[in-house]
Design a protein around this motif. Structure first.
Motif, PDB file in Angstrom:
ATOM      1  N   ILE A  73      48.525  26.568 100.149  1.00 55.11           N
ATOM      2  CA  ILE A  73      47.571  27.574 100.081  1.00 55.11           C
ATOM      3  C   ILE A  73      48.454  28.565 100.881  1.00 55.11           C
ATOM      4  N   THR A 120      45.144  35.748  99.825  1.00 56.75           N
ATOM      5  CA  THR A 120      45.597  34.305  99.646  1.00 56.75           C
ATOM      6  C   THR A 120      45.894  34.009  98.279  1.00 56.75           C
ATOM      7  N   ALA A 121      46.560  33.059  98.141  1.00 50.49           N
ATOM      8  CA  ALA A 121      46.984  32.303  96.961  1.00 50.49           C
ATOM      9  C   ALA A 121      47.008  30.861  96.929  1.00 50.49           C
ATOM     10  N   VAL A 122      46.682  30.316  96.044  1.00 48.29           N
ATOM     11  CA  VAL A 122      46.645  28.747  95.762  1.00 48.29           C
ATOM     12  C   VAL A 122      47.516  28.452  94.862  1.00 48.29           C
ATOM     13  N   PRO A 168      48.722  25.842  92.179  1.00 43.60           N
ATOM     14  CA  PRO A 168      48.106  24.650  91.675  1.00 43.60           C
ATOM     15  C   PRO A 168      48.932  23.351  91.861  1.00 43.60           C
ATOM     16  N   THR A 189      43.327  21.047  94.377  1.00 45.82           N
ATOM     17  CA  THR A 189      43.324  22.394  94.159  1.00 45.82           C
ATOM     18  C   THR A 189      42.151  23.146  94.063  1.00 45.82           C
ATOM     19  N   ALA A 190      41.204  22.449  93.490  1.00 43.32           N
ATOM     20  CA  ALA A 190      39.807  23.055  93.495  1.00 43.32           C
ATOM     21  C   ALA A 190      39.323  23.368  94.753  1.00 43.32           C
ATOM     22  N   GLU A 203      40.918  26.434  96.356  1.00 42.47           N
ATOM     23  CA  GLU A 203      40.491  27.707  95.462  1.00 42.47           C
ATOM     24  C   GLU A 203      39.260  27.977  95.796  1.00 42.47           C
ATOM     25  N   LYS A 204      38.291  27.068  96.308  1.00 41.12           N
ATOM     26  CA  LYS A 204      37.061  27.363  96.704  1.00 41.12           C
ATOM     27  C   LYS A 204      37.086  28.172  97.910  1.00 41.12           C
ATOM     28  N   SER A 250      39.572  29.833  99.281  1.00 42.85           N
ATOM     29  CA  SER A 250      39.973  31.321  99.066  1.00 42.85           C
ATOM     30  C   SER A 250      38.995  32.141  98.269  1.00 42.85           C
ATOM     31  N   GLU A 251      38.282  31.545  97.394  1.00 38.31           N
ATOM     32  CA  GLU A 251      37.254  32.353  96.959  1.00 38.31           C
ATOM     33  C   GLU A 251      36.074  32.913  97.761  1.00 38.31           C
TER      34      GLU A 251
END
Length: 280
Positions: free
Chosen positions: A98, A117-119, A121, A129-130, A133-134, A136-137
């Motif tokens: 991340i 921010t970028a993830v 995968p 990964t999930a 992503e959470k 960052s979201e």
């Protein structure tokens, strides 16, 4: 770019000065968009740095991070447990990383500042990964809640209530308190401070001419940090992952406008019931 020390000067801009802040905002947004399109496994933060610099200069701007004493790069690239002020390196990004990408531009002496921010995968670790992503979201959504609150707030410190309130109602993540948002204008870092948590004082009045960078930094673990030996890179003390999202936002006599978003922030604000209005 979050900093502890902030310069003191008048926090309210004139209508003419607000108009001068449009171009540095767009140049900053262009750098983030170019990096968003390019980020992937195998690319290095130094390559992203060059992409961001080209995007800023192609719009007639210059990287304002380079104006920070001792800093020579266009961006800060904060990978995994690195929080803020990470110096771009030649280590390729890997699946499962991340990375927060923070950039700013100066045009005719006026500044913009923003971060995404970028993830990256990792198909071999979908749960990892999930989780990233959470993180960052939630951070991005908290930023938009803070910006939306600015549209109706009487005092600036209501922003921190909105940011932390969203994070704490949707996760058990930590909201960093040492690194905060800031006013911005002729200097990249100006008063007033923009807190991401509730504080006792109300802060300055929200009224036309206020321009601030709202930038929550959220950790998957604790909130304590340490500064690395390079005297720049800030790292989570417990090694947890973190995310950062940031936009520069102007308040004017007809509403608010996100200077570092091409659409003025409509994509993030309209779902929250706020319609941004261009600076007249």
């Amino acid at each position: 770019m979050a900093r502890r020390g902030i310069l003191r000067r008048s926090i309210y801009k004139s209508p003419a000065q607000l108009r001068l802040m449009v171009e540095p905002g767009l140049a900053t947004g262009a750098a983030l968009a170019a990096m968003r399109d390019a980020v992937r496994a195998g690319i290095t933060p130094l390559e992203l740095d060059a992409i961001a610099e080209d995007a800023i200069r192609s719009r007639g701007g210059a990287p304002n991070f380079m104006l920070e004493p001792g800093y020579r790069h266009t961006i800060c690239a904060n990978v995994n447990e690195h929080v803020v002020h990470g110096i771009p390196t030649d280590r390729p990004l890997e699946p499962g990383d991340i990375v927060a990408l923070d950039a700013g531009a100066v045009v005719q002496g006026w500044n913009g500042d923003a971060a995404i921010t970028a993830v990256i995968p990792d198909p071999a670790r979908p749960e990892h990964t999930a989780a990233l992503e959470k993180l960052s979201e939630v951070t991005e959504a908290a930023m938009w809640r803070g910006i939306a609150r600015l549209a109706s707030a009487a005092h600036l410190n209501e922003v921190g209530e909105a940011v932390s309130g969203y994070v704490r109602s949707h996760s058990d993540f930590g909201v960093l308190e040492d690194y905060i948002g800031h006013g911005i204008g002729r200097s990249m870092h100006e008063d007033p401070p923009v807190f991401n948590v509730p504080v006792k004082r109300r802060g300055p009045e929200v009224k036309p001419g206020l321009v601030v960078a709202i930038e929550p930094i959220i950790s998957a673990g604790g909130i304590d940090t340490v500064v690395e030996d390079d005297d720049w890179t800030v790292t989570m003390a417990d090694g947890s992952m973190s995310a950062q999202w940031e936009h520069t936002v102007a308040v004017h006599d007809r509403g608010i406008w996100v200077l570092t978003a091409e659409d003025g922030g409509a994509s993030g604000l309209v779902p929250l019931g706020i319609t941004p209005v261009p600076i007249p």
